[in-house]
Design a protein around this motif. Structure first.
Motif, PDB file in Angstrom:
ATOM      1  N   ARG A 142       0.820  -1.215   0.000  1.00  0.00           N
ATOM      2  CA  ARG A 142       0.000   0.000   0.000  1.00  0.00           C
ATOM      3  C   ARG A 142       0.851   1.261   0.000  1.00  0.00           C
ATOM      4  O   ARG A 142       0.568   2.222  -0.727  1.00  0.00           O
ATOM      5  CB  ARG A 142      -0.911  -0.002   1.227  1.00  0.00           C
ATOM      6  CG  ARG A 142      -1.892   1.165   1.259  1.00  0.00           C
ATOM      7  CD  ARG A 142      -2.585   1.279   2.579  1.00  0.00           C
ATOM      8  NE  ARG A 142      -1.691   1.749   3.620  1.00  0.00           N
ATOM      9  CZ  ARG A 142      -1.426   1.113   4.752  1.00  0.00           C
ATOM     10  NH1 ARG A 142      -1.979  -0.056   4.985  1.00  0.00           N
ATOM     11  NH2 ARG A 142      -0.610   1.605   5.643  1.00  0.00           N
ATOM     12  N   GLU A 143       1.915   1.291   0.798  1.00  0.00           N
ATOM     13  CA  GLU A 143       2.767   2.482   0.860  1.00  0.00           C
ATOM     14  C   GLU A 143       3.547   2.684  -0.435  1.00  0.00           C
ATOM     15  O   GLU A 143       3.763   3.816  -0.859  1.00  0.00           O
ATOM     16  CB  GLU A 143       3.740   2.366   2.041  1.00  0.00           C
ATOM     17  CG  GLU A 143       3.068   2.376   3.401  1.00  0.00           C
ATOM     18  CD  GLU A 143       2.241   3.625   3.629  1.00  0.00           C
ATOM     19  OE1 GLU A 143       2.647   4.701   3.118  1.00  0.00           O
ATOM     20  OE2 GLU A 143       1.202   3.537   4.286  1.00  0.00           O
ATOM     21  N   ILE A 144       3.976   1.591  -1.063  1.00  0.00           N
ATOM     22  CA  ILE A 144       4.650   1.723  -2.361  1.00  0.00           C
ATOM     23  C   ILE A 144       3.669   2.254  -3.405  1.00  0.00           C
ATOM     24  O   ILE A 144       3.992   3.140  -4.198  1.00  0.00           O
ATOM     25  CB  ILE A 144       5.245   0.368  -2.796  1.00  0.00           C
ATOM     26  CG1 ILE A 144       6.363  -0.058  -1.839  1.00  0.00           C
ATOM     27  CG2 ILE A 144       5.784   0.442  -4.217  1.00  0.00           C
ATOM     28  CD1 ILE A 144       6.876  -1.465  -2.080  1.00  0.00           C
ATOM     29  N   SER A 145       2.442   1.719  -3.404  1.00  0.00           N
ATOM     30  CA  SER A 145       1.441   2.143  -4.383  1.00  0.00           C
ATOM     31  C   SER A 145       0.989   3.574  -4.148  1.00  0.00           C
ATOM     32  O   SER A 145       0.597   4.269  -5.094  1.00  0.00           O
ATOM     33  CB  SER A 145       0.234   1.203  -4.328  1.00  0.00           C
ATOM     34  OG  SER A 145       0.633  -0.133  -4.548  1.00  0.00           O
ATOM     35  N   ALA A 146       1.019   4.032  -2.906  1.00  0.00           N
ATOM     36  CA  ALA A 146       0.621   5.411  -2.634  1.00  0.00           C
ATOM     37  C   ALA A 146       1.576   6.399  -3.270  1.00  0.00           C
ATOM     38  O   ALA A 146       1.173   7.505  -3.650  1.00  0.00           O
ATOM     39  CB  ALA A 146       0.550   5.644  -1.122  1.00  0.00           C
ATOM     40  N   ARG A 147       2.863   6.007  -3.405  1.00  0.00           N
ATOM     41  CA  ARG A 147       3.864   6.898  -3.999  1.00  0.00           C
ATOM     42  C   ARG A 147       4.029   6.653  -5.496  1.00  0.00           C
ATOM     43  O   ARG A 147       4.471   7.548  -6.208  1.00  0.00           O
ATOM     44  CB  ARG A 147       5.201   6.717  -3.283  1.00  0.00           C
ATOM     45  CG  ARG A 147       5.179   7.350  -1.913  1.00  0.00           C
ATOM     46  CD  ARG A 147       6.118   6.663  -0.940  1.00  0.00           C
ATOM     47  NE  ARG A 147       6.024   7.309   0.361  1.00  0.00           N
ATOM     48  CZ  ARG A 147       5.054   7.107   1.233  1.00  0.00           C
ATOM     49  NH1 ARG A 147       4.085   6.262   0.960  1.00  0.00           N
ATOM     50  NH2 ARG A 147       5.035   7.751   2.388  1.00  0.00           N
ATOM     51  N   CYS A 148       3.714   5.441  -5.954  1.00  0.00           N
ATOM     52  CA  CYS A 148       3.793   5.114  -7.384  1.00  0.00           C
ATOM     53  C   CYS A 148       2.604   4.219  -7.727  1.00  0.00           C
ATOM     54  O   CYS A 148       2.720   2.985  -7.712  1.00  0.00           O
ATOM     55  CB  CYS A 148       5.120   4.426  -7.694  1.00  0.00           C
ATOM     56  SG  CYS A 148       5.382   4.090  -9.437  1.00  0.00           S
ATOM     57  N   PRO A 149       1.428   4.802  -8.003  1.00  0.00           N
ATOM     58  CA  PRO A 149       0.219   3.983  -8.232  1.00  0.00           C
ATOM     59  C   PRO A 149       0.332   3.050  -9.419  1.00  0.00           C
ATOM     60  O   PRO A 149      -0.336   2.004  -9.448  1.00  0.00           O
ATOM     61  CB  PRO A 149      -0.869   5.039  -8.459  1.00  0.00           C
ATOM     62  CG  PRO A 149      -0.334   6.298  -7.866  1.00  0.00           C
ATOM     63  CD  PRO A 149       1.147   6.238  -8.044  1.00  0.00           C
ATOM     64  N   LEU A 150       1.153   3.377 -10.401  1.00  0.00           N
ATOM     65  CA  LEU A 150       1.270   2.538 -11.595  1.00  0.00           C
ATOM     66  C   LEU A 150       2.104   1.283 -11.350  1.00  0.00           C
ATOM     67  O   LEU A 150       2.202   0.429 -12.233  1.00  0.00           O
ATOM     68  CB  LEU A 150       1.888   3.342 -12.743  1.00  0.00           C
ATOM     69  CG  LEU A 150       1.113   4.596 -13.172  1.00  0.00           C
ATOM     70  CD1 LEU A 150       1.885   5.353 -14.231  1.00  0.00           C
ATOM     71  CD2 LEU A 150      -0.272   4.222 -13.678  1.00  0.00           C
ATOM     72  N   ALA A 151       2.725   1.171 -10.178  1.00  0.00           N
ATOM     73  CA  ALA A 151       3.578   0.010  -9.907  1.00  0.00           C
ATOM     74  C   ALA A 151       2.769  -1.260  -9.705  1.00  0.00           C
ATOM     75  O   ALA A 151       3.287  -2.368  -9.885  1.00  0.00           O
ATOM     76  CB  ALA A 151       4.440   0.280  -8.677  1.00  0.00           C
ATOM     77  N   LEU A 152       1.496  -1.132  -9.348  1.00  0.00           N
ATOM     78  CA  LEU A 152       0.662  -2.300  -9.070  1.00  0.00           C
ATOM     79  C   LEU A 152      -0.258  -2.548 -10.267  1.00  0.00           C
ATOM     80  O   LEU A 152      -1.040  -1.685 -10.657  1.00  0.00           O
ATOM     81  CB  LEU A 152      -0.160  -2.063  -7.803  1.00  0.00           C
ATOM     82  CG  LEU A 152      -0.889  -3.262  -7.215  1.00  0.00           C
ATOM     83  CD1 LEU A 152       0.084  -4.387  -6.904  1.00  0.00           C
ATOM     84  CD2 LEU A 152      -1.631  -2.856  -5.953  1.00  0.00           C
ATOM     85  N   SER A 153      -0.150  -3.730 -10.850  1.00  0.00           N
ATOM     86  CA  SER A 153      -0.978  -4.072 -12.015  1.00  0.00           C
ATOM     87  C   SER A 153      -2.396  -4.423 -11.572  1.00  0.00           C
ATOM     88  O   SER A 153      -2.663  -4.671 -10.389  1.00  0.00           O
ATOM     89  CB  SER A 153      -0.357  -5.241 -12.775  1.00  0.00           C
ATOM     90  OG  SER A 153      -0.308  -6.394 -11.947  1.00  0.00           O
TER      91      SER A 153
END
Length: 692
Positions: free
Chosen positions: A406-417
């Protein structure tokens, strides 16, 4: 006259010092006699500099004390001491060396010698194997530079000392280099040397081959010493709380002294206790430091690349490596750097059994930003999913993995497919509460960021904020021409004392209600609402284009105040809860507290597993007492309407001694026999017959 009362000025230096300070002209001959005595002893001392000479020790301090009275006569005195320390600093007796340094400090405080030469000499004396001397010189260097820059910055002195300290950081003596680095860090903390040159000089110490210097420099940038001080203060507070329980308050001390017999001894004891209590309160004032040094680095991209290269080749212990990973991740996140080799390096440590794995997950999230290629971060998310978010692990491990994603996706939303996101969303009904809450938090994030990736049933009810949401692709930047939410404000601009100019915001906005229905013969449904509802949302009937136009006009035609920004903030928070569909009610509005430091990632966000922690007795008692506030006191049995009313004899008897009331306990009505009941019934029937 006896020898006891005779004035012995030649041998009594303290008395001569006192007289010279009062009248320098009258005692010049006596001073010159002592100065010649000093010169002769100095020549002898040069022959054996490692020995302690008491006479020379006393003469040096005496001349330093009265040097301001005869500046011309002692013009060579500071140079003598400096030459002596430079030549024989390492072989001098530690007492003589401390005396010479104290004399130079006295001369510097009286402005008889410049600061540059003395401070450079003191930096060189850090090489001496004398801990007390190094501590004394460290304190004096910091205080002297602070005094020099008190009224205004002395740029010339600062530049000279910074260049000299840059060379000292490369000194072969580890202790001297470490002390020089500590001086620069302390000066930065005190906002004396808080410029970019100081920060970049300290940054060079991050590549030192000495572990102590390397760790000290990185702790400065990471701000770990503040956390350590806080931890130490917490442990001290626990001890102090135990002491404070047994410590009397000032009121109790004063009352106790008033009741007891009044004596001078008790009064002095009371004053000492009150003074100690004041010191105890002043002792625990927290210090605050401003660690903004990461923003002052000249070339963070090149600096982080060199640091990563050093990390890959280092053989330091794991704690030092962890600190270097933390430092690099902060540089990447703050400056938006491209360091693609960093993520595969950290992925090797992302295992549930790895020591400090939650910190490593935190550092991966810190190094994420929207300019990192999504495929790079997607590989890191897959590693986390394979190692953490699986049913073979415990609930806490799965929750930690979901929180990290969640914290990674909050900073880079496109990282999660889309496929991975929908797999993670399936855990929203997991039997473990920690996993369930982590999955729902991930759903809530993508409802605000990119709801199209979620399944339709997980997108939730559409709100105003989701309508205004723009889906960005890699490399896109969200640019705004107005302050978001400024349409809630009016178009008044304050010009002067009581003068206001009402700007016409938009003609379309004013005439929007007129264009809805032009037929005069039809009935018009009017929505009656209270004044409070109208003030809450004055732009409820506007389209997105009208709102955007009004926000641009307000942003360009008036100066926004803090109250305006607060109103905008609440309006933007309301958009996330109010439904965008017409004719339907609103969601329950929840006040959203927007934290100013929300961008700073804390370890608690990764370790937050939503489980009820076990409370100790003190915390449980605190919650119980908090629940009793503002509540009537529970009592047993019926209470008197008037608390001041008198009591009955029955109530008084309860408080009496048993021996006082036991004789009354036997006076009870016994049960009537059958014969007595029969006679009573006969009498009652006869009485009723007579009445009839």
């Amino acid at each position: 006259m006896s020898d006891k009362n005779r004035n012995k000025l030649p041998s009594n230096l303290p008395q001569l010092q006192n007289l010279i300070k009062r009248d320098p002209g009258s005692y010049k001959d006596e001073f010159m006699q002592q100065y010649r005595h000093y010169e002769s002893n100095l020549q002898i001392f040069h022959l054996q500099p490692s020995t302690y000479t008491k006479t020379l020790d006393e003469l040096v301090l005496f001349i330093a004390q009265v040097s301001q009275c005869y500046p011309e006569e002692v013009s060579d005195f500071p140079q003598h001491l400096q030459d002596l320390l430079r030549r024989h600093a390492t072989v001098l007796d530690k007492t003589m060396r401390m005396t010479f340094c104290k004399a130079l400090i006295l001369l510097r405080n009286k402005s008889l010698i410049p600061a540059t030469g003395v401070l450079e000499l003191f930096f060189e004396l850090f090489r001496c194997q004398d801990k007390l001397l190094r501590k004394t010189l460290y304190s004096y260097i910091v205080s002297d530079i602070k005094n020099v820059n008190f009224k205004h910055k002395n740029a010339k002195l600062n530049t000279t000392l910074q260049n000299f300290m840059y060379t000292m950081l490369k000194d072969n003596n580890v202790i001297a280099a470490k002390m020089s680095l500590s001086v620069m860090i302390e000066l930065y903390r005190r906002n004396i040397w808080n410029d970019t040159k100081t920060v970049n000089v300290i940054a060079t110490a991050c590549f030192s081959k000495v572990t102590k210097i390397l760790v000290t420099a990185m702790k400065f940038f990471l701000g770990h010493e503040e956390g350590e001080k806080a931890a130490e203060s917490d442990s001290e507070d626990e001890v102090d709380k135990k002491k404070e329980k047994s410590r009397k308050t000032s009121k109790e001390l004063i009352l106790g002294n008033r009741v007891a017999k009044k004596t001078k001894k008790r009064q002095k004891k009371l004053e000492r206790a009150l003074q100690a209590m004041k010191k105890f309160k002043k002792k625990h004032k927290s210090e605050s430091f401003n660690f903004s040094a990461l923003h002052l680095l000249h070339d963070p991209q090149d600096f982080s690349e060199k640091l990563l290269k050093q990390l890959e080749a280092t053989n330091e212990r794991f704690e030092v490596k962890l600190m270097m990973i933390d430092f690099i991740s902060r540089l990447i996140g703050i400056h938006g750097l491209f360091l693609l080799n960093f993520y595969p390096f950290v992925q090797r440590f992302l295992q549930p059994h790895q020591r400090e794995v939650t910190r490593l997950l935190l550092y991966v999230a810190q190094a994420s930003h929207d300019l990192v290629p999504p495929d790079v971060l997607e590989s890191a998310i897959k590693v986390i999913a394979n190692n953490f978010i699986t049913d073979r692990n415990s609930g806490e491990v799965m929750a930690v993995g979901l929180n990290a994603v969640r914290e990674i996706s909050a900073r880079c939303p496109l990282a999660l497919s889309e496929d991975l996101l929908r797999d993670f969303v399936q855990y929203k009904t997991h039997k473990d509460k920690a996993v369930m809450m982590a999955a729902r938090a991930l759903i809530a994030l993508y409802r605000r960021v990119n709801p199209e990736l979620l399944h339709k049933r997980d997108r939730g009810k559409p709100t105003e904020s989701t309508e205004e949401l723009q889906t960005l692709h890699y490399g896109d930047r969200k640019t705004r021409q107005a302050v978001p939410g400024a349409e809630i404000l009016s178009g008044e601009v304050e010009l002067g004392e009581g003068e206001t100019e009402k700007a016409e915001i938009s003609k379309e906005w004013e005439s929007c209600s007129e264009d809805e229905d032009d037929d005069e013969d039809d009935w018009i449904d009017v929505h009656h609402s209270s004044d409070e509802e109208q003030t809450e949302d004055p732009v409820a009937g506007l389209s997105l284009e009208e709102k955007r136009q009004k926000a641009e006009d307000v942003s360009t035609n008036r100066i926004l105040t803090q109250e305006d920004f607060r109103q905008i903030q609440h309006h933007q928070a309301r958009k996330t809860t109010e439904s965008s569909s017409k004719g339907k009610g609103k969601r329950k509005h929840v006040e959203v507290d927007l934290d100013e430091n929300s961008d700073r990632l804390m370890l608690s966000t990764i370790e937050n597993v939503h489980k009820k922690r076990a409370h100790d007795k003190e915390s449980r008692l605190a919650t119980v007492m908090a629940g009793r506030e503002g509540r009537e006191k529970f009592t047993h049995g019926p209470q008197k309407m008037n608390p001041n009313a008198s009591t009955t004899n029955k109530e008084k008897a309860r408080g009496k001694n048993f021996m006082m009331v036991k004789h009354k306990l036997g006076r009870k009505k016994g049960k009537r026999s059958f014969r007595d009941k029969q006679m009573a019934l006969t009498k009652a029937l006869l009485r009723r017959q007579k009445k009839n």
